[in-house]
Design an enzyme around this catalytic site. Sequence first.
Site, PDB file in Angstrom:
ATOM      1  N   HIS A  10       0.783  -1.235   0.001  1.00  0.00           N
ATOM      2  CA  HIS A  10       0.021  -0.189   0.155  1.00  0.00           C
ATOM      3  C   HIS A  10       0.729   1.194  -0.103  1.00  0.00           C
ATOM      4  O   HIS A  10       1.886   1.299  -0.390  1.00  0.00           O
ATOM      5  CB  HIS A  10      -0.949   0.004   1.227  1.00  0.00           C
ATOM      6  CG  HIS A  10      -1.787  -1.262   1.146  1.00  0.00           C
ATOM      7  ND1 HIS A  10      -3.119  -1.608   0.374  1.00  0.00           N
ATOM      8  CD2 HIS A  10      -1.786  -2.393   1.922  1.00  0.00           C
ATOM      9  CE1 HIS A  10      -3.273  -2.633   0.383  1.00  0.00           C
ATOM     10  NE2 HIS A  10      -2.413  -3.321   1.348  1.00  0.00           N
ATOM     11  N   GLU A  24      -2.341   0.030   7.742  1.00  0.00           N
ATOM     12  CA  GLU A  24      -1.401  -1.028   7.063  1.00  0.00           C
ATOM     13  C   GLU A  24      -0.170  -0.488   6.464  1.00  0.00           C
ATOM     14  O   GLU A  24       0.942  -0.856   6.621  1.00  0.00           O
ATOM     15  CB  GLU A  24      -1.957  -1.914   6.229  1.00  0.00           C
ATOM     16  CG  GLU A  24      -1.540  -3.038   5.556  1.00  0.00           C
ATOM     17  CD  GLU A  24      -2.229  -4.008   4.550  1.00  0.00           C
ATOM     18  OE1 GLU A  24      -1.658  -4.720   4.043  1.00  0.00           O
ATOM     19  OE2 GLU A  24      -3.298  -3.469   4.334  1.00  0.00           O
ATOM     20  N   HIS A  78       2.513  -6.811   4.476  1.00  0.00           N
ATOM     21  CA  HIS A  78       1.302  -6.584   4.754  1.00  0.00           C
ATOM     22  C   HIS A  78       0.670  -6.813   6.040  1.00  0.00           C
ATOM     23  O   HIS A  78       1.564  -7.550   6.805  1.00  0.00           O
ATOM     24  CB  HIS A  78       0.253  -7.164   3.492  1.00  0.00           C
ATOM     25  CG  HIS A  78       0.556  -6.915   2.323  1.00  0.00           C
ATOM     26  ND1 HIS A  78      -0.165  -5.730   1.804  1.00  0.00           N
ATOM     27  CD2 HIS A  78       1.487  -7.287   1.343  1.00  0.00           C
ATOM     28  CE1 HIS A  78       0.086  -5.813   0.257  1.00  0.00           C
ATOM     29  NE2 HIS A  78       1.229  -6.483   0.257  1.00  0.00           N
ATOM     30  N   GLU A 145       1.155 -11.630   5.458  1.00  0.00           N
ATOM     31  CA  GLU A 145       0.236 -10.877   6.195  1.00  0.00           C
ATOM     32  C   GLU A 145       0.580 -10.888   7.742  1.00  0.00           C
ATOM     33  O   GLU A 145       0.171 -11.858   8.347  1.00  0.00           O
ATOM     34  CB  GLU A 145      -1.077 -11.578   5.811  1.00  0.00           C
ATOM     35  CG  GLU A 145      -1.807 -11.549   4.478  1.00  0.00           C
ATOM     36  CD  GLU A 145      -2.240 -10.151   4.275  1.00  0.00           C
ATOM     37  OE1 GLU A 145      -2.055  -9.083   5.098  1.00  0.00           O
ATOM     38  OE2 GLU A 145      -2.686  -9.924   3.173  1.00  0.00           O
TER      39      GLU A 145
END
Length: 185
Positions: A10, A24, A78, A145
């Site tokens: 992101h 995030e 992430h 993640e």
Amino acid sequence: MKLVVIDPGHGGKDPGAVGNGLQEKDVALSIALKTDWYLNNYYKVNTLVTRYTDKDLSLQDRSKISNNKNADLFFSVHCNAFDGNAYGYEDYTYLTVGQATKSIRETFHNKVTEVLNKYNIRNRGMKTKNLAVLRETKASAILAETLFIDNVSDSNLLKNPSFIEDVARAYADGVASALNLEKKK
């Protein structure tokens, strides 16, 4: 020397998942930059981070950076989100990958498991998914993640500087083990 492209997910106008006062894009950048630092300070390796600041970067541009430099590994950082009740760590490769990528990810995952156990974090396992950065990248590619940002207990860990250091070090050691990187003297 091997090249690892580290991709903080992101950025810029895209905050990614949000929860409990965290975005995030910020957590991913912090972990990615610390992972980069550990790799460069402890191992003989070349690294390239797709973004060093909070900026917009398309999924295609992330893959292009890796592909144009013929990276040996693309590693994307992430945080997850679901409904506030899901928790833990998981990592992904593309739906169909060769044995080399499977081995790299397994070695990486096993190293990360050490920090998960230290913090009593649920290991949600090794998964596959059709994600653009995994699909479009020629190099072996892993997407981690790092916990669920919308879960209170997970987000408390993501706010803990000791956890961030430990997980970044585990990511660096996992990458190093997976690629058989030589330690610096």
